[in-house]
Structures are given as C-alpha cells and as structure tokens.
Scaffold this motif. Sequence first.
Motif, PDB file in Angstrom:
ATOM      1  N   ARG A 136       0.856  -1.190   0.000  1.00 16.57           N
ATOM      2  CA  ARG A 136       0.000   0.000   0.000  1.00 16.57           C
ATOM      3  C   ARG A 136       0.893   1.241   0.000  1.00 16.57           C
ATOM      4  NH1 ARG A 136      -3.479  -3.349  -0.821  1.00 16.57           N
ATOM      5  NH2 ARG A 136      -5.293  -3.840   0.477  1.00 16.57           N
ATOM      6  N   ILE A 137       0.659   2.123  -0.957  1.00 15.13           N
ATOM      7  CA  ILE A 137       1.354   3.410  -0.966  1.00 15.13           C
ATOM      8  C   ILE A 137       0.290   4.501  -0.868  1.00 15.13           C
ATOM      9  CG2 ILE A 137       2.817   4.980  -2.313  1.00 15.13           C
ATOM     10  CD1 ILE A 137       4.081   2.463  -3.615  1.00 15.13           C
ATOM     11  N   VAL A 138       0.496   5.421   0.053  1.00 14.81           N
ATOM     12  CA  VAL A 138      -0.428   6.558   0.197  1.00 14.81           C
ATOM     13  C   VAL A 138       0.403   7.836   0.123  1.00 14.81           C
ATOM     14  CG1 VAL A 138      -2.174   7.692   1.619  1.00 14.81           C
ATOM     15  CG2 VAL A 138      -1.974   5.190   1.673  1.00 14.81           C
ATOM     16  N   ASN A 139       0.066   8.701  -0.817  1.00 15.87           N
ATOM     17  CA  ASN A 139       0.804   9.953  -1.004  1.00 15.87           C
ATOM     18  C   ASN A 139      -0.032  11.138  -0.520  1.00 15.87           C
ATOM     19  OD1 ASN A 139       3.015   8.678  -2.308  1.00 15.87           O
ATOM     20  ND2 ASN A 139       1.793   8.529  -4.182  1.00 15.87           N
ATOM     21  N   LEU A 140       0.623  12.057   0.162  1.00 13.02           N
ATOM     22  CA  LEU A 140      -0.076  13.259   0.644  1.00 13.02           C
ATOM     23  C   LEU A 140      -0.011  14.347  -0.412  1.00 13.02           C
ATOM     24  CD1 LEU A 140      -1.505  13.794   3.449  1.00 13.02           C
ATOM     25  CD2 LEU A 140      -0.197  11.693   3.266  1.00 13.02           C
ATOM     26  N   SER A 141      -1.148  14.581  -1.075  1.00 14.06           N
ATOM     27  CA  SER A 141      -1.296  15.701  -1.991  1.00 14.06           C
ATOM     28  C   SER A 141      -1.873  16.860  -1.182  1.00 14.06           C
ATOM     29  CB  SER A 141      -2.185  15.295  -3.165  1.00 14.06           C
ATOM     30  OG  SER A 141      -2.371  16.364  -4.056  1.00 14.06           O
ATOM     31  N   SER A 142      -2.674  17.709  -1.786  1.00 20.51           N
ATOM     32  CA  SER A 142      -3.245  18.862  -1.088  1.00 20.51           C
ATOM     33  C   SER A 142      -4.314  19.489  -1.969  1.00 20.51           C
ATOM     34  CB  SER A 142      -2.139  19.898  -0.828  1.00 20.51           C
ATOM     35  OG  SER A 142      -2.698  21.138  -0.433  1.00 20.51           O
ATOM     36  N   THR A 143      -5.249  20.201  -1.346  1.00 19.51           N
ATOM     37  CA  THR A 143      -6.197  20.999  -2.139  1.00 19.51           C
ATOM     38  C   THR A 143      -5.451  22.058  -2.939  1.00 19.51           C
ATOM     39  OG1 THR A 143      -6.551  22.380  -0.196  1.00 19.51           O
ATOM     40  CG2 THR A 143      -8.221  20.699  -0.644  1.00 19.51           C
ATOM     41  N   SER A 144      -4.226  22.382  -2.523  1.00 12.97           N
ATOM     42  CA  SER A 144      -3.423  23.358  -3.279  1.00 12.97           C
ATOM     43  C   SER A 144      -3.085  22.852  -4.675  1.00 12.97           C
ATOM     44  CB  SER A 144      -2.124  23.682  -2.536  1.00 12.97           C
ATOM     45  OG  SER A 144      -2.418  24.332  -1.324  1.00 12.97           O
ATOM     46  N   ALA A 145      -3.237  21.538  -4.925  1.00 12.05           N
ATOM     47  CA  ALA A 145      -3.018  20.994  -6.275  1.00 12.05           C
ATOM     48  C   ALA A 145      -3.952  21.666  -7.278  1.00 12.05           C
ATOM     49  CB  ALA A 145      -3.246  19.488  -6.278  1.00 12.05           C
ATOM     50  N   LEU A 146      -5.069  22.216  -6.771  1.00 11.37           N
ATOM     51  CA  LEU A 146      -6.043  22.877  -7.647  1.00 11.37           C
ATOM     52  C   LEU A 146      -5.668  24.328  -7.921  1.00 11.37           C
ATOM     53  CD1 LEU A 146      -9.123  21.401  -5.782  1.00 11.37           C
ATOM     54  CD2 LEU A 146      -8.239  20.673  -7.999  1.00 11.37           C
ATOM     55  N   GLY A 147      -4.555  24.765  -7.303  1.00 12.03           N
ATOM     56  CA  GLY A 147      -4.108  26.152  -7.463  1.00 12.03           C
ATOM     57  C   GLY A 147      -4.278  26.917  -6.171  1.00 12.03           C
ATOM     58  N   ASN A 148      -3.242  27.628  -5.772  1.00  9.80           N
ATOM     59  CA  ASN A 148      -3.331  28.443  -4.554  1.00  9.80           C
ATOM     60  C   ASN A 148      -2.318  29.577  -4.635  1.00  9.80           C
ATOM     61  OD1 ASN A 148      -4.471  29.032  -2.069  1.00  9.80           O
ATOM     62  ND2 ASN A 148      -2.926  27.870  -0.939  1.00  9.80           N
ATOM     63  N   ARG A 149      -2.808  30.781  -4.462  1.00 10.59           N
ATOM     64  CA  ARG A 149      -1.970  31.974  -4.549  1.00 10.59           C
ATOM     65  C   ARG A 149      -0.745  31.853  -3.632  1.00 10.59           C
ATOM     66  NH1 ARG A 149      -2.613  37.305  -5.982  1.00 10.59           N
ATOM     67  NH2 ARG A 149      -1.585  38.804  -4.618  1.00 10.59           N
ATOM     68  N   LEU A 172       1.954  -1.078 -10.469  1.00 10.93           N
ATOM     69  CA  LEU A 172       2.134  -2.007  -9.345  1.00 10.93           C
ATOM     70  C   LEU A 172       0.909  -2.848  -9.014  1.00 10.93           C
ATOM     71  CD1 LEU A 172       4.194   0.348  -6.965  1.00 10.93           C
ATOM     72  CD2 LEU A 172       5.056  -1.365  -8.578  1.00 10.93           C
ATOM     73  N   GLY A 173      -0.216  -2.544  -9.661  1.00  5.19           N
ATOM     74  CA  GLY A 173      -1.462  -3.247  -9.342  1.00  5.19           C
ATOM     75  C   GLY A 173      -1.341  -4.756  -9.446  1.00  5.19           C
ATOM     76  N   LYS A 174      -0.649  -5.219 -10.477  1.00  3.68           N
ATOM     77  CA  LYS A 174      -0.592  -6.683 -10.692  1.00  3.68           C
ATOM     78  C   LYS A 174       0.222  -7.397  -9.619  1.00  3.68           C
ATOM     79  CE  LYS A 174       3.168  -6.496 -14.026  1.00  3.68           C
ATOM     80  NZ  LYS A 174       3.370  -6.131 -15.399  1.00  3.68           N
ATOM     81  N   PHE A 175       0.922  -6.633  -8.796  1.00  6.32           N
ATOM     82  CA  PHE A 175       1.680  -7.235  -7.688  1.00  6.32           C
ATOM     83  C   PHE A 175       0.921  -7.141  -6.355  1.00  6.32           C
ATOM     84  CE2 PHE A 175       4.795  -5.509 -10.759  1.00  6.32           C
ATOM     85  CZ  PHE A 175       5.375  -6.703 -11.170  1.00  6.32           C
ATOM     86  N   GLY A 176      -0.333  -6.751  -6.419  1.00  7.68           N
ATOM     87  CA  GLY A 176      -1.116  -6.644  -5.183  1.00  7.68           C
ATOM     88  C   GLY A 176      -0.873  -5.345  -4.432  1.00  7.68           C
ATOM     89  N   VAL A 177      -0.310  -4.383  -5.150  1.00 11.05           N
ATOM     90  CA  VAL A 177       0.031  -3.104  -4.502  1.00 11.05           C
ATOM     91  C   VAL A 177      -0.930  -2.021  -4.995  1.00 11.05           C
ATOM     92  CG1 VAL A 177       1.828  -1.345  -4.209  1.00 11.05           C
ATOM     93  CG2 VAL A 177       2.470  -3.775  -4.405  1.00 11.05           C
ATOM     94  N   THR A 178      -1.529  -1.289  -4.062  1.00 10.93           N
ATOM     95  CA  THR A 178      -2.362  -0.146  -4.437  1.00 10.93           C
ATOM     96  C   THR A 178      -1.612   1.150  -4.130  1.00 10.93           C
ATOM     97  OG1 THR A 178      -3.441   0.129  -2.290  1.00 10.93           O
ATOM     98  CG2 THR A 178      -4.483  -1.400  -3.859  1.00 10.93           C
ATOM     99  N   ALA A 179      -1.970   2.202  -4.855  1.00 12.75           N
ATOM    100  CA  ALA A 179      -1.408   3.536  -4.594  1.00 12.75           C
ATOM    101  C   ALA A 179      -2.555   4.535  -4.669  1.00 12.75           C
ATOM    102  CB  ALA A 179      -0.349   3.887  -5.625  1.00 12.75           C
ATOM    103  N   ASN A 180      -2.682   5.337  -3.637  1.00 13.26           N
ATOM    104  CA  ASN A 180      -3.733   6.344  -3.590  1.00 13.26           C
ATOM    105  C   ASN A 180      -3.180   7.636  -3.008  1.00 13.26           C
ATOM    106  OD1 ASN A 180      -6.415   4.925  -4.362  1.00 13.26           O
ATOM    107  ND2 ASN A 180      -5.431   3.480  -2.955  1.00 13.26           N
TER     108      ASN A 180
END
Length: 253
Positions: A136-149, A172-180
């Motif tokens: 399992r891989i979980v990446n921290l994005s942000s609402t700032s991805a939508l643009g922020n001054r 990586l899906g075929k190895f049983g690995v998810t990424a979100n």
Amino acid sequence: MTQGSPRVAIVTGGARGIGAATARRLAADGFAVAVLDLDEAACKGTVEDVESAGGRALAVGADVSDAAQVEAAVERVARELGPPTVLVNNAGVTRDNLLFKMTEADWDTVMDVHLRGAFLMSRATQKHMIEAGWGRIVNLSSTSALGNRGQANYSAAKAGLQGFTKTLAIELGKFGVTANAIAPGFIETEMTRATAERLGVPFEDFMKGAVAQIPVGRVGQPEDIAHLVSFFVGEGAGFVSGQVVYAAGGPRV
Ligand code: NAP
C-alpha cells in the motif's frame, strides 16, 4: 492483517502533525511503524506515543530527497522491523512566495522533498511489496493541487503527486500493490501555523478565516487524515487504487 508477525509501515515526516497522527493510527491498526523524519531525535515523541499505547515503532532519521539516505533507511527498517509493505509519503515543506519573488531554491526545495522524496521512497520500498505480493502506498497531496496563490511550487508538486500516484497504481497493481493520494484541506499543524506567521496573522484568526470557508464548519485535525490513510491501507481497500480523495470538509473540486 494476516497472522504471524505484524506488517511494517513507513511514515515519512512522522515526527509531528499528520505524519505523527498517521504513525499512531497505523500502530493502533496493528502495524509496526517506522517513524521517519529529517532528525531521528525528533521522532522519539511519536515512537513513545506508539509504545505507550502498546505498539511497536522505530525512529529513523533520513532526508527523503537524498537517494543514499533513503536506501539506507529502508534497508534499516527491513532489518530492524521487517520488510516494509506500507509507505505513507507524508514529509513536506512549504516555501511560499508569489511567482515574481519565488527563488530557484524555493522551487527546488519543494520539488525535492515532495516529488523526488516520494519517488525515492517508493522506489526503495516497492521491492519489499512486490516480494510480499501485497503493498500500500499513500501519497499526501493537497487541495493546493487545484491552485493556490503564493504556492506555484507547492501546488505543482502536489498536482505532480497525483499523476505519480496514478502511474504507480497502473504499474504495481498486478503485484497486489495499491497507490492512492489524499488531498487535505486546512489541517491544524505546524505547517498551517507557520503559514499564519508568515502572513502576520494570529493563528486563531487565521483558523477562523479558514472555518468560514469550510462547509463542515471546522478545520481538520491530523487524525482526520490518519483515518483516511487507515482506510486506504486496510485489507478491504484492495480494489481502490489510483484515486485522489479530497479531505477538506467539503468538495474543493
Ligand atoms: P508539518 O507539521 O510541517 O510536518 C512535516 C514533517 O515533514 C516535519 O516533521 C518535517 O521535518 C518533515 N520533513 C520535511 N522535510 C523532510 C525531508 N526532506 N525528509 C524527511 N522529513 C522531512 O506538516 P503537516 O501539516 O503535518 O503536513 C504533512 C503533509 O501533509 C505534507 O506533505 C503537507 O504538504 C501535506 N498537507 C498538509 C496540509 C495542512 O493543512 N497541514 C494540507 C494539505 C497537505 P522538519 O520539522 O525537520 O522540517
């Protein structure tokens, strides 16, 4: 969770804020947790929290943007806790400025920690996930991805992480690995406190201003994000991959 020894998770930027709450939550879920941050000593508080709640944790000092340090850190985790099959790419920094004042160093630092850091950490841990046939891989994005001054660097990095997440899901899906990816809105941490300070606004006033814009009428807490990490990492979420969930007390998309 399978029987036998606990699964091992690495949480980067785990010394405080969202990373610390995530480390505590994953430990409560039954994972042994490597709390990785720039300064190993700064991880001790999180490790103590986990241990006093009956869990297992290891403090690991490493700069996620340094390939040699990342390789050594992941090897150490595998040796001392067991092969890491969960990775939460949470380490982050801001170097906010309007475009015309943004230096190359401001740009590079943010890209290095968020994008290069997530890339290096994911590359170093994927082999353990593939060997286990689960990850399992979980990446921290942000609402700032939508643009922020004031955040040309940060918003570009956080949008980049969303593309990175989707490609990891495909490869990586075929190895049983998810990424979100999780894209938080305003979360009460040192990072938002520092933003208020930079703007010269008392933190309480800064939060009040944010709350006025948030449909659920409160700012987020690190535990709100840890809860979502726990969902993505759970056994039952194996058919959810390549997704971005905005956790912002409202839609923001
Ligand atoms: P935080 O309180 O500032 O914690 C970030 C942690 O990452 C710090 O302990 C920091 O260590 C560590 N770190 C920085 N650079 C590193 C590096 N090169 N290698 C290893 N560790 C490093 O931040 P937070 O608010 O909990 O945010 C966590 C994540 O969520 C970040 O990716 C952030 O961009 C994202 N996020 C936060 C919010 C929010 O409102 N707080 C909203 C959306 C997204 P030092 O203290 O030594 O620098």
